[in-house]
Design a protein around this motif. Sequence first.
Motif, short mmCIF file in Angstrom:
data_model
loop_
_atom_site.label_atom_id
_atom_site.label_comp_id
_atom_site.label_asym_id
_atom_site.label_seq_id
_atom_site.Cartn_x
_atom_site.Cartn_y
_atom_site.Cartn_z
N VAL A 63 0.88 -1.17 0.00
CA VAL A 63 0.00 0.00 0.00
C VAL A 63 0.91 1.22 0.00
CG1 VAL A 63 -1.72 1.31 1.28
CG2 VAL A 63 -1.90 -1.18 1.15
N ILE A 64 0.79 2.05 -1.01
CA ILE A 64 1.67 3.20 -1.21
C ILE A 64 0.98 4.44 -0.66
CG2 ILE A 64 2.93 4.56 -2.93
CD1 ILE A 64 2.49 2.03 -4.82
N GLU A 65 1.67 5.16 0.20
CA GLU A 65 1.12 6.40 0.72
C GLU A 65 2.00 7.57 0.29
OE1 GLU A 65 -0.42 8.65 4.77
OE2 GLU A 65 0.44 6.64 4.95
N LEU A 66 1.38 8.56 -0.31
CA LEU A 66 2.08 9.74 -0.81
C LEU A 66 1.83 10.91 0.13
CD1 LEU A 66 1.02 9.44 -4.58
CD2 LEU A 66 2.87 8.25 -3.38
N GLY A 67 2.90 11.50 0.62
CA GLY A 67 2.78 12.63 1.53
C GLY A 67 2.16 12.29 2.86
N PRO A 68 2.70 11.29 3.58
CA PRO A 68 2.10 10.88 4.85
C PRO A 68 2.26 11.89 5.97
CG PRO A 68 4.15 9.69 4.48
CD PRO A 68 3.84 10.44 3.21
N GLY A 69 3.19 12.84 5.84
CA GLY A 69 3.36 13.84 6.89
C GLY A 69 3.80 13.21 8.19
N SER A 135 -2.08 12.29 0.11
CA SER A 135 -2.42 13.55 0.78
C SER A 135 -1.65 14.71 0.14
CB SER A 135 -2.09 13.46 2.28
OG SER A 135 -2.85 12.45 2.91
N LEU A 136 -1.24 14.54 -1.10
CA LEU A 136 -0.48 15.58 -1.79
C LEU A 136 -1.36 16.77 -2.13
CD1 LEU A 136 1.50 13.36 -4.33
CD2 LEU A 136 2.34 14.27 -2.17
N PRO A 137 -0.78 17.97 -2.15
CA PRO A 137 -1.54 19.17 -2.54
C PRO A 137 -1.63 19.27 -4.06
CG PRO A 137 0.69 19.79 -1.97
CD PRO A 137 0.60 18.30 -1.72
N LEU A 138 -2.51 18.48 -4.67
CA LEU A 138 -2.54 18.36 -6.12
C LEU A 138 -2.86 19.68 -6.82
CD1 LEU A 138 -4.22 14.91 -6.90
CD2 LEU A 138 -1.81 15.47 -6.55
N PHE A 139 -3.64 20.55 -6.17
CA PHE A 139 -4.03 21.79 -6.83
C PHE A 139 -2.87 22.75 -7.03
CE2 PHE A 139 -8.34 20.44 -5.64
CZ PHE A 139 -9.01 20.72 -6.83
N THR A 140 -1.72 22.45 -6.44
CA THR A 140 -0.54 23.29 -6.68
C THR A 140 0.19 22.87 -7.96
OG1 THR A 140 0.96 21.86 -5.40
CG2 THR A 140 -0.22 23.60 -4.20
N LYS A 141 -0.27 21.80 -8.58
CA LYS A 141 0.37 21.30 -9.80
C LYS A 141 -0.58 21.45 -10.99
CE LYS A 141 4.04 19.84 -7.61
NZ LYS A 141 5.36 20.44 -7.83
N PRO A 142 -0.02 21.61 -12.20
CA PRO A 142 -0.88 21.68 -13.40
C PRO A 142 -1.60 20.35 -13.62
CG PRO A 142 1.44 21.57 -14.01
CD PRO A 142 1.41 21.75 -12.53
N MET A 143 -2.71 20.43 -14.35
CA MET A 143 -3.55 19.25 -14.53
C MET A 143 -2.81 18.10 -15.21
SD MET A 143 -6.33 17.75 -13.90
CE MET A 143 -7.36 19.09 -13.33
N ASP A 144 -1.96 18.39 -16.19
CA ASP A 144 -1.26 17.30 -16.86
C ASP A 144 -0.36 16.53 -15.90
OD1 ASP A 144 0.55 19.37 -16.57
OD2 ASP A 144 1.45 19.14 -18.56
N GLN A 145 0.21 17.23 -14.90
CA GLN A 145 1.06 16.55 -13.92
C GLN A 145 0.21 15.70 -12.96
OE1 GLN A 145 3.93 19.14 -12.17
NE2 GLN A 145 4.99 17.51 -11.07
N ARG A 146 -0.98 16.17 -12.62
CA ARG A 146 -1.88 15.37 -11.78
C ARG A 146 -2.30 14.10 -12.50
NH1 ARG A 146 -6.32 19.99 -10.34
NH2 ARG A 146 -4.91 21.75 -10.69
N LEU A 147 -2.64 14.23 -13.77
CA LEU A 147 -3.06 13.06 -14.55
C LEU A 147 -1.91 12.08 -14.72
CD1 LEU A 147 -5.22 14.87 -17.26
CD2 LEU A 147 -6.06 13.30 -15.48
N GLU A 148 -0.70 12.61 -14.91
CA GLU A 148 0.47 11.74 -15.04
C GLU A 148 0.72 10.97 -13.75
OE1 GLU A 148 5.26 12.01 -16.08
OE2 GLU A 148 4.04 13.83 -16.00
N LEU A 149 0.54 11.62 -12.61
CA LEU A 149 0.70 10.93 -11.32
C LEU A 149 -0.31 9.81 -11.19
CD1 LEU A 149 1.86 10.76 -8.41
CD2 LEU A 149 0.09 12.41 -7.74
N LEU A 150 -1.57 10.08 -11.53
CA LEU A 150 -2.60 9.05 -11.45
C LEU A 150 -2.27 7.87 -12.36
CD1 LEU A 150 -5.40 8.01 -10.58
CD2 LEU A 150 -6.38 9.39 -12.44
#
Length: 207
Positions: A63-69, A135-150
């Motif tokens: 189970v991968i967790e991104l930005g666990p803080g 829990s990453l702040p996706l809205f700080t990144k452009p949409m193409d980078q969000r889609l690439e992450l997904l």
Amino acid sequence: MVQSFQRPTARKIPLKKDRFQDEARFLRSWLERPLTVGAVTPSGKILARTMAAYVDPRIPGPVIELGPGTGPVTDALIRRGVAQDRLVLIEYNPEFCQLLKRRFPKATIIQGDAYDLKETLSGILKEPGAATVSSLPLFTKPMDQRLELLETAQAMMHPGAPFIQFTYAVVPPIPARSDSYSARASNRIWRNLPPARVWVYNKVTNP
């Protein structure tokens, strides 16, 4: 890169002092790097439990967790039934990494860039993932980078495994309509501060 493969130790429930310290760490980190920290305070218990509820602990694989803080969602995943040694935590903040290492000694903890997921997890995963919890702040990144992450996360998981993302916004962080994935949202969690919603994305698999 920080990895821990120590023997399991008893997990103590954080005291109020620990929670205050976590909030102070988050606030300081947010003030220093507002674009890399997803929140001013750690995720509340209800939000963390809601995110963890979308993970099926019976499905094999990491189970991968991104930005666990400081680990509130990590703790909820363990309480959900995910074995600690299945957790792969990717955290950019080195102070948070050291804290996570102390709190979750059996987890694999990686200090790195979650947005460069393929490179960051190179050589780490030995089998497809069961879920990705972000829990990453996706809205700080452009949409193409969000889609690439997904897309990158989905390629590393079992077909149809969930990509779970919370947001404070009223709109989804990744568009809800797509031919390549399905999306669904939780009810708004008003008791979280600020109120939040969880979005779950599943890759559409051909029959």
